[in-house]
Design an enzyme around this catalytic site. Structure first.
Site, mmCIF file in Angstrom:
data_model
loop_
_atom_site.group_PDB
_atom_site.id
_atom_site.type_symbol
_atom_site.label_atom_id
_atom_site.label_comp_id
_atom_site.label_asym_id
_atom_site.label_seq_id
_atom_site.Cartn_x
_atom_site.Cartn_y
_atom_site.Cartn_z
ATOM 1 N N SER A 285 59.410 -31.866 -2.380
ATOM 2 C CA SER A 285 58.777 -32.689 -1.359
ATOM 3 C C SER A 285 59.794 -33.694 -0.844
ATOM 4 O O SER A 285 60.525 -34.306 -1.627
ATOM 5 C CB SER A 285 57.565 -33.427 -1.935
ATOM 6 O OG SER A 285 57.130 -34.450 -1.060
ATOM 7 N N ARG A 324 46.938 3.920 33.304
ATOM 8 C CA ARG A 324 48.059 3.031 32.997
ATOM 9 C C ARG A 324 47.581 1.587 33.014
ATOM 10 O O ARG A 324 47.022 1.137 34.020
ATOM 11 C CB ARG A 324 49.206 3.193 33.998
ATOM 12 C CG ARG A 324 50.417 2.316 33.708
ATOM 13 C CD ARG A 324 51.298 2.837 32.557
ATOM 14 N NE ARG A 324 52.120 3.948 33.006
ATOM 15 C CZ ARG A 324 51.874 5.234 32.695
ATOM 16 N NH1 ARG A 324 50.840 5.545 31.951
ATOM 17 N NH2 ARG A 324 52.654 6.198 33.117
#
Length: 403
Positions: A285, A324
């Site tokens: 930390s 498409r």
């Protein structure tokens, strides 16, 4: 004063995404198999495989197949430059084909990409990337499964408190908890391994008209050239291969995320029943040096929270119009890459976690004694029931499905 503008990048790598914001996949094999260069390699392989398949059927000269295969192996193409050029056509295949043709003699270059449409190559390339990354993911899951099977067997009768809704409930064993993790990962592994990843080949509107009378014969030959599955039909707007892949990857990260979530809870200071493997700088930390954070589990949890969201985009892209798509197909590319590389990173990270996880049976016993006293006062059962038999059942199942 307004903040200074950031300097213009001078190194091409300054524009690259190395996973600064996604540490779970940074530096992993899955990151390499899904990079821009890996996608470019897949597109080149898809083009070369198509020309080789056509040459095998006599649809193009063998020299054309040799030429495009040679270019695919040796062409030095900058993915960044190709990406910028892709803005004109909306996909990278158009400038890629133009680049390949410009590097070959005209009488051969006209056979490159013959009969194909950009989506044929892009979808096939995506399946190649997926297939290559799937092998990486499955290798990581193999390590996870082996580690979990060993944990389940070793702690088959290690007693601990079961917990429901965050509270101590009744006794269980750590072996049964590990067996639950194991069965979830095996199911996810098998779901991913069983997916068919097909080539795409349909031409301009999915009719394969430009391939001539032997068009349909191309499908199995093309699939064989690339080591992918043969589709029943061109799937330009039948997007289930991509949607199913995204779903399977979300299930994998879900199974891994379940383990990670449990590890975070069990590693809490107040519980202290497990700990991640130690390592230089791991779990540190910046503000509280006394802490040993579950960093590996945290990274895996992050992937489990992201991948389903990316997979949702792949699901949303399924209702593509007619022959498409205009946007749906294009919207899949980046989410699919994120699903693949985050899942690969999660599998590799979880394997690292489980292969070195520290288990503290004494602390489990201490916490369990608190529960046993309460249960005894109420005249409730204080044993782990059939936990050991269930562990055996899980291990037998895993051996059966893995054989």
């Amino acid at each position: 004063m307004p903040p200074e503008s950031p300097p213009e990048p001078t190194d091409p790598d300054d524009r690259s995404d190395r996973g600064l914001l996604e540490p779970a996949r940074a530096g992993t094999e899955a990151e390499a198999t899904t990079s821009d260069r890996a996608w470019l390699r897949a597109l080149l392989d898809a083009e070369a495989g198509l020309t080789r398949a056509q040459a095998r059927l006599g649809l193009v000269p063998p020299e054309a197949a040799d030429a495009v295969s040679g270019l695919a192996r040796s062409a030095e193409i900058d993915p960044g430059e190709l990406a910028v050029r892709a803005r004109a056509a909306g996909n990278p295949v158009v400038p890629l084909v133009a680049e390949l043709r410009s590097r070959a003699v005209p009488e051969l270059s006209r056979h490159f990409h013959q009969g194909a449409t950009s989506q044929d190559i892009m979808d096939t390339g995506a399946m190649l990337v997926a297939a290559r990354t799937r092998e990486v993911i499955l290798a990581g899951l193999g390590r996870v499964v082996n580690a979990l099977a060993e944990l389940a067997a070793r702690h088959r009768e290690t007693p601990m408190a079961g917990r429901t809704l965050g509270q101590q409930a009744v006794p269980t064993t750590f072996g049964l908890r590990a067996a639950g993790w194991l069965v979830g990962c095996v199911h996810a592994r098998d779901r991913l391994a069983g997916l068919r990843l097909p080539v795409q080949l349909g031409g301009a509107a999915g009719t394969m008209a430009a391939f001539g009378e032997r068009a349909v014969e191309l499908l199995p030959v093309y699939a064989e050239e690339l080591g992918l599955a043969e589709p029943v039909l061109p799937w330009h707007t039948l997007r289930f291969p991509v949607a199913e892949l995204g779903s399977a990857l979300a299930i994998v990260t879900g199974a891994l995320g379940k383990i990670a979530t449990d590890v975070v809870v069990l590693a809490q200071t107040e519980v202290g029943e497990v700990a991640e493997p130690p390592g230089p700088g791991r779990g540190g930390s910046s503000a509280m040096p006394h802490k040993r954070n579950p960093a590996l589990a945290t990274m895996v949890r992050a992937t489990a929270l992201q991948v389903p969201a990316y997979a949702q985009i792949l699901m949303t892209a399924q209702p593509a119009a007619l022959e498409r798509p205009a946007g749906e197909w294009h919207a899949e590319w980046q989410p699919l890459r994120e699903c693949l590389r985050l899942t690969g990173g999660a599998a590799e990270t979880m394997a690292e976690l489980l292969e070195g996880i520290e288990i503290f049976p004494e602390r489990m016993r201490t916490n369990l004694d608190l529960l046993l006293g309460v249960l005894a006062e109420h005249g409730e059962q204080t044993g782990p029931g059939s936990a050991s038999a269930l562990v055996d059942r899980a291990l037998d199942h895993v051996r059966e499905v893995s054989s």
